[in-house]
Design a protein around this motif. Structure first.
Motif, PDB file in Angstrom:
ATOM      1  N   LEU A 220     -25.121  11.719 -19.694  1.00  0.00           N
ATOM      2  CA  LEU A 220     -25.069  12.959 -20.459  1.00  0.00           C
ATOM      3  C   LEU A 220     -26.159  13.935 -20.015  1.00  0.00           C
ATOM      4  O   LEU A 220     -25.935  15.152 -19.977  1.00  0.00           O
ATOM      5  N   LYS A 221     -27.320  13.414 -19.667  1.00  0.00           N
ATOM      6  CA  LYS A 221     -28.394  14.284 -19.182  1.00  0.00           C
ATOM      7  C   LYS A 221     -27.975  14.998 -17.899  1.00  0.00           C
ATOM      8  O   LYS A 221     -28.320  16.167 -17.680  1.00  0.00           O
ATOM      9  N   THR A 224     -25.100  17.737 -18.771  1.00  0.00           N
ATOM     10  CA  THR A 224     -25.493  18.922 -19.529  1.00  0.00           C
ATOM     11  C   THR A 224     -26.074  20.026 -18.627  1.00  0.00           C
ATOM     12  O   THR A 224     -26.164  21.182 -19.055  1.00  0.00           O
ATOM     13  N   PRO A 227     -22.220  22.209 -17.826  1.00  0.00           N
ATOM     14  CA  PRO A 227     -21.271  21.777 -18.859  1.00  0.00           C
ATOM     15  C   PRO A 227     -19.867  21.521 -18.311  1.00  0.00           C
ATOM     16  O   PRO A 227     -19.256  22.391 -17.696  1.00  0.00           O
ATOM     17  N   SER A 337     -21.019  13.547 -26.519  1.00  0.00           N
ATOM     18  CA  SER A 337     -20.718  14.973 -26.513  1.00  0.00           C
ATOM     19  C   SER A 337     -21.970  15.746 -26.880  1.00  0.00           C
ATOM     20  O   SER A 337     -22.585  15.485 -27.919  1.00  0.00           O
ATOM     21  N   GLN A 338     -22.353  16.668 -25.994  1.00  0.00           N
ATOM     22  CA  GLN A 338     -23.564  17.458 -26.246  1.00  0.00           C
ATOM     23  C   GLN A 338     -23.548  18.696 -25.370  1.00  0.00           C
ATOM     24  O   GLN A 338     -23.299  18.624 -24.157  1.00  0.00           O
ATOM     25  N   ASP A 339     -23.800  19.834 -25.974  1.00  0.00           N
ATOM     26  CA  ASP A 339     -23.920  21.097 -25.234  1.00  0.00           C
ATOM     27  C   ASP A 339     -22.728  21.327 -24.298  1.00  0.00           C
ATOM     28  O   ASP A 339     -22.895  21.602 -23.103  1.00  0.00           O
ATOM     29  N   ALA A 341     -20.828  19.309 -22.944  1.00  0.00           N
ATOM     30  CA  ALA A 341     -20.628  18.232 -21.961  1.00  0.00           C
ATOM     31  C   ALA A 341     -20.056  17.021 -22.688  1.00  0.00           C
ATOM     32  O   ALA A 341     -20.625  16.568 -23.681  1.00  0.00           O
TER      33      ALA A 341
END
Length: 437
Positions: A220-221, A224, A227, A337-339, A341
């Motif tokens: 995930l890093k 992000t 995206p 799921s983050q930002d 992404a």
């Protein structure tokens, strides 16, 4: 990072379980050295009945060292005997199930640690004064008593685990727990911004091995930064070859991805988050547990064993597990799921799941009417449990299975029996879907 630690632990858990109690013996040795040698005045703060003379301590420790060595050999022989029984009567894949049970491999560590403690304690106390009261012998006696209690638990575990019905139930319960977790995650997952997803480009594996898990946090890093959505192309437990496509990146409208060498480095960083291992994931993969049940059933219906009742037991449990899995229409999980992404894990479709589970059972059991009856009844129960949107796929597979069994069975009575089952299924199929869901 957590996924890497879990992978390392699972690959070394046999050694860890064997040696973790050995570490305790060295802690006790440090206590003996501090109390009996380094700070002998500490003995005055310990109740006198808790201390033994040097002669009594040496006598106990000498006898216990021989006992621990003998029982260690006996325990190892017992474990190997049970493992041989598992491999020959069930399947080699369930051998690890017994090894992972509490009080099994750790018992060897208990006795090995006891041997180290008694022998090294004798070396520590050899130069103390003859009239000095010691803690070493007392701790040795307590350790021996607790070891015997642990050994009794081991005997109970062996007597329980040697029964075939208990082995099957243990595998089923583990599979049920994993499938319940999988089903809950599928129900919670929603496809985000699907209309904004553009055509994707592939990610290729950098190694060869079984797909073990995803290092989700690190992945995930990386995502992000640009995206996008990552969709897996391989399933946990599948064998992956180097340069094989393992995932696909989908960019979103208005979002630019790196170009040139930066893109290659970015994709390689993503590929490294796919953890591959020489062995399958036998801790978090429900497919591994279902495979164990399938293999036990196959061995049971083989001509050498000819135990169809065990196979019927396994098939019934398999169908119940798949019914729980198909209670949701989703075959994907939104892992992270983050930002903007997303990380999406795509599991087997209903058709793939059914085929991979039953193709061997149907091939080897199609001429056995009891196996045919059990599979058809199981798929019917699965159909009743399943989500309305996947019933069509299950019904199609049921019709195919019925035709295979009907063509393979030669007895008129056997054919009539499965025809009755087929009519029961047709009645269920004709009911309104909302009354079945």
């Amino acid at each position: 990072m957590k996924a890497k630690i879990t992978l390392w632990y699972n690959n070394h858990r046999n050694g860890i379980n064997t040696s973790k109690f050995t570490f305790l013996s060295f802690v006790l040795l440090v206590i003996v050295w501090l109390v009996d040698i380094r700070y002998p005045d500490l003995n005055k703060s310990i109740p006198e009945f808790f201390l033994l003379t040097k002669d009594v301590s040496k006598s106990f420790l000498s006898n216990l060292s021989g006992v621990f060595l003998t029982v260690t050999t006996f325990t190892l022989t017992t474990i190997l005997t049970v493992l041989t029984t598992y491999a020959s009567n069930f399947t080699p894949r369930v051998v690890q199930k017994f090894i992972d049970k509490p009080h099994v491999l750790s018992l060897i560590g208990v006795f090995v640690g006891g041997f180290f403690y008694t022998v090294l304690s004798l070396l520590i106390i050899q130069d103390v004064a003859e009239d000095q009261k010691l803690l070493a012998g007392t701790l040795g006696i307590i350790y021996a008593i607790l070891s015997m209690v642990y050994f009794m638990k081991f005997v109970h575990k062996v007597l329980y685990s040697i029964k075939g019905v208990n082995v099957i139930q243990d595998v089923y319960e583990e599979a049920e727990k994993l499938i319940q977790e999988e089903s809950d995650l599928r129900k919670e997952s929603t496809r985000y911004l699907e209309k904004e997803i553009q055509s994707g480009f592939p990610i290729y594996s950098l190694e060869t091995g079984y797909f073990y898990d995803l290092n989700e946090d690190d992945l995930l890093k990386i995502l992000t930064k640009y995206p996008c959505e990552l969709v897996t192309k391989v399933k946990i437990g599948e064998y992956v070859l180097k340069d094989m496509e393992i995932a696909e990146i989908h960019s979103k409208k208005g979002k630019n991805l790196p170009q040139g060498q930066d893109r290659k480095d970015w994709l390689d960083a993503i590929a490294k988050t796919f953890l591959l291992n020489p062995a399958k994931n036998d801790q978090a993969d429900y497919h591994h547990e279902i495979t164990n049940l399938v293999e036990i059933a196959l061995r049971a219906i083989s001509p050498g064993i000819n135990d169809p009742n065990t196979a019927i037991n396994c098939i019934g449990k398999i169908c119940n597990l798949l019914g729980q899995l198909f209670s949701t229409k989703n075959n994907f999980i939104l892992l992270k799921s983050q930002d903007d992404a997303n990380v999406v894990y795509v599991a087997y479709s209903v058709e793939e799941e059914l085929y991979l589970t039953f193709y061997q059972l149907i091939h080897y059991g199609k001429e056995d009417p009891s196996i045919a009856k059990t599979i058809l009844e199981g798929i019917l129960h699965m159909y009743i449990q399943a989500d309305g949107e996947v019933k069509t796929s299950i019904a199609s597979y049921y019709h195919d299975c019925y035709q295979v069994f009907y063509d393979s069975l030669t007895s008129k009575r056997d054919r009539e029996k499965i025809q009755d089952l087929y009519q029961d299924f047709k009645k269920q199929e004709e009911k309104p879907r909302n009354s079945l869901s």
